[in-house]
Design a protein around this motif. Structure first.
Motif, PDB file in Angstrom:
ATOM      1  N   ASN A  71     -60.628 -35.923  61.703  1.00 37.41           N
ATOM      2  CA  ASN A  71     -61.448 -35.005  60.913  1.00 37.41           C
ATOM      3  C   ASN A  71     -60.722 -34.702  59.611  1.00 37.41           C
ATOM      4  OD1 ASN A  71     -62.806 -32.727  63.450  1.00 37.41           O
ATOM      5  ND2 ASN A  71     -63.358 -34.812  62.911  1.00 37.41           N
ATOM      6  N   THR A 119     -69.608 -39.082  59.993  1.00 33.34           N
ATOM      7  CA  THR A 119     -70.515 -37.941  60.000  1.00 33.34           C
ATOM      8  C   THR A 119     -70.017 -36.896  59.003  1.00 33.34           C
ATOM      9  OG1 THR A 119     -70.983 -38.311  62.351  1.00 33.34           O
ATOM     10  CG2 THR A 119     -71.578 -36.172  61.447  1.00 33.34           C
ATOM     11  N   SER A 121     -70.519 -33.110  57.527  1.00 36.56           N
ATOM     12  CA  SER A 121     -71.098 -31.842  57.969  1.00 36.56           C
ATOM     13  C   SER A 121     -70.649 -30.685  57.093  1.00 36.56           C
ATOM     14  CB  SER A 121     -70.683 -31.542  59.423  1.00 36.56           C
ATOM     15  OG  SER A 121     -71.089 -32.544  60.306  1.00 36.56           O
ATOM     16  N   VAL A 123     -69.579 -26.818  57.718  1.00 35.34           N
ATOM     17  CA  VAL A 123     -69.151 -25.987  58.847  1.00 35.34           C
ATOM     18  C   VAL A 123     -68.997 -24.539  58.397  1.00 35.34           C
ATOM     19  CG1 VAL A 123     -68.047 -27.855  60.120  1.00 35.34           C
ATOM     20  CG2 VAL A 123     -66.737 -26.621  58.404  1.00 35.34           C
ATOM     21  N   GLY A 138     -71.427 -26.230  62.934  1.00 35.96           N
ATOM     22  CA  GLY A 138     -71.647 -27.132  61.813  1.00 35.96           C
ATOM     23  C   GLY A 138     -72.888 -27.983  62.000  1.00 35.96           C
ATOM     24  N   ALA A 139     -73.394 -28.513  60.906  1.00 33.00           N
ATOM     25  CA  ALA A 139     -74.544 -29.417  60.944  1.00 33.00           C
ATOM     26  C   ALA A 139     -74.421 -30.380  59.774  1.00 33.00           C
ATOM     27  CB  ALA A 139     -75.853 -28.642  60.856  1.00 33.00           C
ATOM     28  N   GLY A 140     -74.950 -31.584  59.980  1.00 32.52           N
ATOM     29  CA  GLY A 140     -74.846 -32.571  58.913  1.00 32.52           C
ATOM     30  C   GLY A 140     -75.597 -33.831  59.211  1.00 32.52           C
ATOM     31  N   ASN A 142     -75.359 -38.160  60.029  1.00 31.40           N
ATOM     32  CA  ASN A 142     -74.560 -39.242  60.604  1.00 31.40           C
ATOM     33  C   ASN A 142     -75.118 -40.604  60.189  1.00 31.40           C
ATOM     34  OD1 ASN A 142     -74.889 -41.277  63.206  1.00 31.40           O
ATOM     35  ND2 ASN A 142     -72.787 -40.586  62.921  1.00 31.40           N
ATOM     36  N   ALA A 172     -76.771 -34.458  62.912  1.00 35.16           N
ATOM     37  CA  ALA A 172     -75.640 -34.152  63.791  1.00 35.16           C
ATOM     38  C   ALA A 172     -75.387 -32.650  63.779  1.00 35.16           C
ATOM     39  CB  ALA A 172     -74.385 -34.892  63.326  1.00 35.16           C
ATOM     40  N   ALA A 173     -75.014 -32.102  64.938  1.00 38.95           N
ATOM     41  CA  ALA A 173     -74.685 -30.682  65.054  1.00 38.95           C
ATOM     42  C   ALA A 173     -73.440 -30.537  65.905  1.00 38.95           C
ATOM     43  CB  ALA A 173     -75.851 -29.911  65.668  1.00 38.95           C
ATOM     44  N   GLN A 174     -72.684 -29.466  65.671  1.00 36.32           N
ATOM     45  CA  GLN A 174     -71.442 -29.296  66.408  1.00 36.32           C
ATOM     46  C   GLN A 174     -71.074 -27.830  66.577  1.00 36.32           C
ATOM     47  OE1 GLN A 174     -67.607 -29.901  64.451  1.00 36.32           O
ATOM     48  NE2 GLN A 174     -68.651 -30.438  62.554  1.00 36.32           N
ATOM     49  N   ARG A 192     -70.048 -32.252  69.850  1.00 36.66           N
ATOM     50  CA  ARG A 192     -71.116 -32.607  68.920  1.00 36.66           C
ATOM     51  C   ARG A 192     -72.292 -33.250  69.641  1.00 36.66           C
ATOM     52  NH1 ARG A 192     -68.879 -33.614  63.466  1.00 36.66           N
ATOM     53  NH2 ARG A 192     -66.643 -33.263  63.563  1.00 36.66           N
TER      54      ARG A 192
END
Length: 228
Positions: A71, A119, A121, A123, A138-140, A142, A172-174, A192
């Motif tokens: 990351n 990915t 994102s 956050v 977080g969201a973004g 991919n 994508a979400a986490q 995620r």
């Protein structure tokens, strides 16, 4: 009196330590650890060109794989950051299940593929920035790149030829958390969900075989991080 002052000083330092450990605007964070992609695949029935139909009850399968996850994050403000997820290439076995009667011999491992799932994102850290414990959401978006798709020799011996998986864009979400061990070193854990939709194609008996697959994996990572 000295003992009281010493004790008070130690307590004051312990309480103040988290203040120096918070994420701040301008921080760059590097995290590394073990990351597992666990597909929760849901496929369409497999279309078999030689039969000119989709075969009810058939499906494609994918297994899980663990690699080195990375990351890279940049804190835009004290609470909001931009993060890029990267990893060494994941490798998955691709299988066929549910083929009936005379086609039952086609069930089992069909081939292998590799993929990279970068990915990006945004956050958000909701807690007080002075806390050493920093959960985040977080969201973004991919992009999954499939490559090195290949059949097993056993599948080729059964009459299959060629294997191709279509690349994918998805949401994508986490959720995750950092816990600061020092001003710069942290423990990290994250989970995620990634929306990955692909189409796999191969050939059997000179005709196309096709299946749509919602891979939609859960992705788990634990590791250490360093804040610059």
């Amino acid at each position: 009196m000295r003992k009281t002052l010493f004790t008070a000083s130690v307590l004051a330092l312990a309480l103040a330590a988290p203040l120096a450990q918070a994420h701040q605007a301008g921080d760059v964070i590097l995290r590394a650890g073990a990351i597992t992609v666990d597909p929760r695949e849901d496929s369409s029935d497999i279309y078999v060109g030689a039969l000119n139909t989709s075969v009810p009850g058939t499906k494609a399968t994918l297994d899980s794989n663990t690699q080195l996850g990375l990351n890279f994050a940049y804190m835009v403000t004290d609470k909001v950051g931009i993060e890029l997820l990267a990893a060494t290439p994941f490798s998955h076995d691709v299988g066929v299940a549910g083929m009936p009667g005379p086609f039952a011999s086609l069930n089992g491992k069909l081939g292998e593929l590799k993929h990279l799932p970068p990915t990006l994102s945004v956050v958000y850290y909701p807690l007080d920035t002075r806390s050493a414990f920093q959960p985040y959401v977080g969201a973004g978006i991919n992009y999954t790149w499939f490559f090195d798709d290949k059949l097993t020799s056993e599948a080729e011996g059964k009459g299959f030829s060629g294997l191709d998986m279509k690349d994918s864009w998805g949401f994508a979400a986490q959720v995750g958390m950092d816990y600061m061990l020092t001003d710069n070193i942290m423990v990290n854990a994250q989970v995620r969900y990634i929306d990955i939709d692909t189409t796999g194609t191969t050939n059997y008996g000179g005709a196309k075989v096709k299946v749509d697959v919602d891979v939609d994996p859960m992705v788990y990572m634990v590791g250490l991080g360093y804040k610059f």
